[in-house]
Design an enzyme around this catalytic site. Structure first.
Site, PDB file in Angstrom:
ATOM      1  N   CYS A 133     -10.500   3.812 -39.659  1.00 32.52           N
ATOM      2  CA  CYS A 133      -9.582   4.168 -40.746  1.00 32.52           C
ATOM      3  C   CYS A 133      -9.175   5.622 -40.494  1.00 32.52           C
ATOM      4  CB  CYS A 133     -10.207   3.939 -42.124  1.00 32.52           C
ATOM      5  SG  CYS A 133     -11.836   4.662 -42.360  1.00 32.52           S
ATOM      6  N   GLU A 134      -8.895   6.390 -41.533  1.00 29.79           N
ATOM      7  CA  GLU A 134      -8.431   7.759 -41.277  1.00 29.79           C
ATOM      8  C   GLU A 134      -9.518   8.617 -40.618  1.00 29.79           C
ATOM      9  OE1 GLU A 134      -6.133  11.457 -43.511  1.00 29.79           O
ATOM     10  OE2 GLU A 134      -6.904   9.780 -44.714  1.00 29.79           O
TER      11      GLU A 134
END
Length: 231
Positions: A133-134
């Site tokens: 994810c980020e």
């Protein structure tokens, strides 16, 4: 004509013996698999072979992590034994994904996408899954754990077999990969989750995420409790 009582009793006794033998064999198989995992932590989760990619010590001790450099090398074809049999799962929200993602990555941000992945035919399942994810802090690890728990559940009668035994987390997530390898991102940009232009979308997906059960184990009945599910 009725069977003699003694004969019926013998049949039941034989069935019980067969059942005990089968349980004993199953226990031995599980014990053997657990011992192999204990002896060699670098075996993939079904104990069938070593990991294909070099790993790093990430923030999630229960998960295998790879560095942004290894991800870049994989995309550049430097792991011929893996070939194209891998899938990159970008677990960010759609506006983040559209604002820049790793080449070849697919947007998997809800658990239903993981359920569909588990339903794929055997010849459609990639050899390796890589989640991120980020920052690879919460969303990706949660979905990876959800996949593993469901995979174990679906294969609980044949432990330690799994549909996806080799899974990784990208250490540092998209942010770290983008900072090191922008040339392998498309488009070559980075949209943070907290970007002010996407505040309404963030609220929408955060509300939706409250209904997820990623990483949670299903409640078990005390009257019909299955064997423990191991990672």
């Amino acid at each position: 004509m009725q069977r003699p009582r003694k004969l019926i009793h013998d049949f039941k006794k034989d069935d019980k013996i067969d059942e005990e033998i089968n349980i004993g064999r199953e226990d031995e198989r599980i014990k053997s698999a657990v011992e192999r995992l204990s002896d060699d932590v670098e075996l993939i989760a079904d104990c069938s072979r070593p990991y294909s990619l070099p790993t790093v010590c990430g923030k999630h001790k229960d998960l295998k992590s790879i560095s942004p450099k290894v991800m870049a090398d994989l995309l550049n074809g430097k792991y011929p034994t893996v070939g194209n049999s891998y899938m990159i799962l970008d677990c960010r929200y759609p506006y983040e994904y559209d604002g820049g993602h790793i080449q070849e990555a697919l947007n998997f941000f809800v658990k239903e996408s993981i359920d569909n992945l588990l339903k794929r035919e055997a010849n459609e399942k990639p050899k390796i899954l890589i989640f991120h994810c980020e920052f690879s802090s919460q969303r990706a690890p949660n979905l990876l754990r959800y996949l593993r728990s469901q995979d174990r559940l679906l294969n609980s009668d044949n432990y330690p077999s799994l549909y996806y035994p080799e899974v990784y987390i990208l250490d540092g997530g998209y942010k770290a990969f983008y900072e090191q390898t922008q040339g392998l991102c498309y488009p070559a940009t980075y949209t943070p989750m907290l970007h002010e232009d996407h505040a309404s979308e963030l609220r929408h997906f955060r509300v939706k995420s409250k209904s997820w059960t990623a990483g949670e184990k299903p409640k078990q009945s005390f009257t019909n409790r299955p064997r423990p599910i191991r990672f």
